[in-house]
Motif scaffolding. Sequence first.
Motif, short mmCIF file in Angstrom:
data_model
loop_
_atom_site.label_atom_id
_atom_site.label_comp_id
_atom_site.label_asym_id
_atom_site.label_seq_id
_atom_site.Cartn_x
_atom_site.Cartn_y
_atom_site.Cartn_z
N VAL A 1 90.50 -96.28 1.86
CA VAL A 1 89.46 -97.05 2.56
C VAL A 1 89.09 -96.38 3.89
CG1 VAL A 1 88.93 -99.23 3.70
CG2 VAL A 1 90.09 -99.23 1.49
N VAL A 2 87.77 -96.18 4.12
CA VAL A 2 87.25 -95.63 5.37
C VAL A 2 85.99 -96.40 5.76
CG1 VAL A 2 88.15 -93.31 4.89
CG2 VAL A 2 85.79 -93.89 4.26
N PRO A 3 85.60 -96.38 7.04
CA PRO A 3 84.36 -97.05 7.45
C PRO A 3 83.12 -96.27 7.03
CG PRO A 3 85.93 -96.84 9.28
CD PRO A 3 86.40 -95.93 8.19
N LEU A 4 82.09 -97.00 6.64
CA LEU A 4 80.78 -96.41 6.37
C LEU A 4 79.97 -96.51 7.66
CD1 LEU A 4 78.68 -95.25 4.39
CD2 LEU A 4 78.11 -97.60 3.77
N VAL A 5 79.57 -95.37 8.20
CA VAL A 5 78.90 -95.34 9.50
C VAL A 5 77.40 -95.58 9.35
CG1 VAL A 5 78.44 -93.96 11.57
CG2 VAL A 5 80.64 -93.75 10.38
N VAL B 1 76.66 -91.58 5.95
CA VAL B 1 77.65 -90.95 6.82
C VAL B 1 78.93 -91.78 6.75
CG1 VAL B 1 78.26 -90.26 9.18
CG2 VAL B 1 75.87 -90.11 8.39
N VAL B 2 80.05 -91.13 6.45
CA VAL B 2 81.33 -91.83 6.40
C VAL B 2 82.25 -91.31 7.49
CG1 VAL B 2 81.18 -92.36 3.95
CG2 VAL B 2 82.21 -90.23 4.67
N ILE C 1 84.78 -98.99 2.92
CA ILE C 1 84.58 -98.69 1.51
C ILE C 1 85.75 -97.89 0.95
CG2 ILE C 1 82.05 -98.74 1.67
CD1 ILE C 1 82.17 -95.66 1.84
N GLN C 2 85.92 -97.99 -0.35
CA GLN C 2 86.93 -97.20 -1.05
C GLN C 2 86.26 -95.92 -1.57
OE1 GLN C 2 88.04 -100.98 -3.34
NE2 GLN C 2 89.88 -99.73 -3.56
N THR C 3 86.66 -94.80 -1.02
CA THR C 3 85.99 -93.55 -1.38
C THR C 3 86.25 -93.12 -2.81
OG1 THR C 3 87.85 -92.23 -0.53
CG2 THR C 3 86.05 -92.72 1.01
N CYS C 4 87.32 -93.61 -3.42
CA CYS C 4 87.64 -93.15 -4.77
C CYS C 4 86.78 -93.81 -5.84
CB CYS C 4 89.12 -93.36 -5.08
SG CYS C 4 89.59 -95.07 -5.43
N ILE C 5 86.10 -94.91 -5.50
CA ILE C 5 85.26 -95.58 -6.50
C ILE C 5 83.86 -95.86 -5.94
CG2 ILE C 5 87.04 -96.57 -8.00
CD1 ILE C 5 85.54 -98.76 -5.38
N SER C 6 83.51 -95.17 -4.85
CA SER C 6 82.18 -95.34 -4.25
C SER C 6 81.39 -94.05 -4.30
CB SER C 6 82.31 -95.80 -2.79
OG SER C 6 82.93 -97.06 -2.70
N ALA C 7 80.09 -94.16 -4.57
CA ALA C 7 79.20 -93.00 -4.60
C ALA C 7 78.04 -93.25 -3.64
CB ALA C 7 78.67 -92.76 -6.01
N ALA C 8 77.37 -92.18 -3.25
CA ALA C 8 76.24 -92.29 -2.33
C ALA C 8 75.07 -92.99 -3.01
CB ALA C 8 75.82 -90.91 -1.85
N ALA D 1 75.55 -85.02 -3.11
CA ALA D 1 76.30 -85.53 -4.25
C ALA D 1 75.40 -86.41 -5.12
CB ALA D 1 77.51 -86.35 -3.77
N ASP D 2 75.61 -86.36 -6.43
CA ASP D 2 74.84 -87.23 -7.31
C ASP D 2 75.47 -88.61 -7.33
OD1 ASP D 2 76.94 -87.32 -9.23
OD2 ASP D 2 76.25 -85.44 -10.10
N GLY D 3 74.82 -89.55 -8.00
CA GLY D 3 75.27 -90.93 -8.00
C GLY D 3 76.46 -91.22 -8.87
N ALA D 4 76.96 -90.20 -9.59
CA ALA D 4 78.14 -90.40 -10.42
C ALA D 4 79.39 -89.78 -9.81
CB ALA D 4 77.90 -89.80 -11.81
N THR D 5 79.23 -89.08 -8.70
CA THR D 5 80.36 -88.41 -8.04
C THR D 5 80.88 -89.28 -6.91
OG1 THR D 5 79.46 -86.22 -8.56
CG2 THR D 5 81.11 -86.35 -6.81
N THR D 6 82.16 -89.56 -6.92
CA THR D 6 82.72 -90.41 -5.86
C THR D 6 82.72 -89.64 -4.54
OG1 THR D 6 85.02 -89.70 -6.16
CG2 THR D 6 84.23 -91.51 -7.55
N LEU D 7 82.74 -90.40 -3.46
CA LEU D 7 82.80 -89.78 -2.13
C LEU D 7 84.07 -88.98 -1.97
CD1 LEU D 7 81.54 -92.78 0.03
CD2 LEU D 7 80.21 -90.83 -0.81
N LEU D 8 85.16 -89.44 -2.56
CA LEU D 8 86.42 -88.70 -2.48
C LEU D 8 86.28 -87.34 -3.15
CD1 LEU D 8 89.41 -88.68 -1.68
CD2 LEU D 8 89.93 -89.78 -3.86
N GLN D 9 85.70 -87.32 -4.35
CA GLN D 9 85.51 -86.05 -5.06
C GLN D 9 84.53 -85.16 -4.31
OE1 GLN D 9 84.20 -87.90 -8.75
NE2 GLN D 9 86.08 -87.26 -9.78
N ALA D 10 83.46 -85.75 -3.79
CA ALA D 10 82.46 -84.96 -3.06
C ALA D 10 83.09 -84.31 -1.83
CB ALA D 10 81.29 -85.85 -2.65
N GLY D 11 83.92 -85.07 -1.12
CA GLY D 11 84.57 -84.52 0.06
C GLY D 11 85.55 -83.42 -0.29
N GLU D 12 86.33 -83.63 -1.32
CA GLU D 12 87.30 -82.60 -1.73
C GLU D 12 86.60 -81.32 -2.14
OE1 GLU D 12 90.91 -85.50 -3.33
OE2 GLU D 12 89.43 -84.72 -4.74
#
Length: 371
Positions: free
Chosen positions: A333-337, A368-369, A356-363, A303-314
């Motif tokens: 909210v999920v743990p960052l491993v 690993v989440v 972390i909040q996956t909807c507003i967090s990017a890699a 994932a690029d730095g503008a894509t949220t973890l939620l979007q990347a996962g979906e």
Amino acid sequence: MSLKNWLEAPASGISAPGRPRLNMVRGVVARVTTPLLPDDYLHLINPLWSARELRGQIIEVRKETADTATLVVKPGWGFDFGYRPGQYIGIGVLIDGRWHWRSYSLTSSPSWNAKLIEITVKAMPEGFLSSHIVNGVPSGTIVRLAAPQGDFALSEPPPSKVLFLTAGSGITPVMAMLRTLDHREEVPDVVHVHSAPTTDDVIFGAELAALHDKHPQFTSHLQLTRSSGKFDLDKLDELYPDWRERETWACGPVAMLDEIEHRWRAEGIVDRLHTERFEIGQAAPVGEGGTVKFAVAGRTVVADGATTLLQAGEGVGVQMPFGCRMGICQTCVVPLVEGHTRDLRSGDVHGPGERIQTCISAAAGDCVVDA
């Protein structure tokens, strides 16, 4: 785990409050069809039936203004019609093979119809999904839904004196409140100040005028900003001198809400103010991105730095919890491993062991989440 909880577990993410029998039936259906998906069977009977997710069907798209439309949606199995006026829902629309999600305020009253809901969407220049909904989504489309939530809601019973301050699409949650009061024939002393560029831009303009004529205790004050400028809070003393005594709900642009919060705090009445923000301020600079591993799902995506973890996962079929998708409700909210992520609002970097909040967090590099 009790037998009841074990049976309900597969459908826990879309459980219907106060309906234990329905939750158990949905859970049982999911259990007995594993490893096959129960939706494979249910969809053949009714496309709105699902044991694992909420669905809905758009039955009408109604234009409100040139850039705003109301969707009338028939929710499927398990939707909770006991929502509070002012709350929002998540809606997912399939476009070119990919699900796009956004949260919108419910504009319908819970007492309006036990089978239908409404959301009203304003097309934003930077909003891919909002533009698609307003200009392109056809009636009959099957959508995914997230359960109603949010604390910006009309209190029960309503206060004896109310002030609504809205601008643009900020009128949408307040419209649900006004419709609820009207349907109950319990409209208290209400002043509603709404700002829009011109009369053509006033969402629900005709309905506001009708409510103003119907209820002597309801005052609709329209501020047309293109001809009269923005509403000056100093005018409240002149126009509505009892405004400090009123319970206030405000929704609109960030600058407007910042000004209102500052004024209410200075007056020592911030406890009477309720605000809803559709925007979360200035976004942080884009990070570097990286490879994201979803430990529970066993899937990986770059994932690029503008894509949220939620979007990347979906994008790779990882189903994670979410609510507002704006960093407000904390549902995602999920743990960052391992590794690091960046908060796209503040730019703050989070490391292993943090939640972390996956909807507003990017890699921010490989990570690993626990999702």
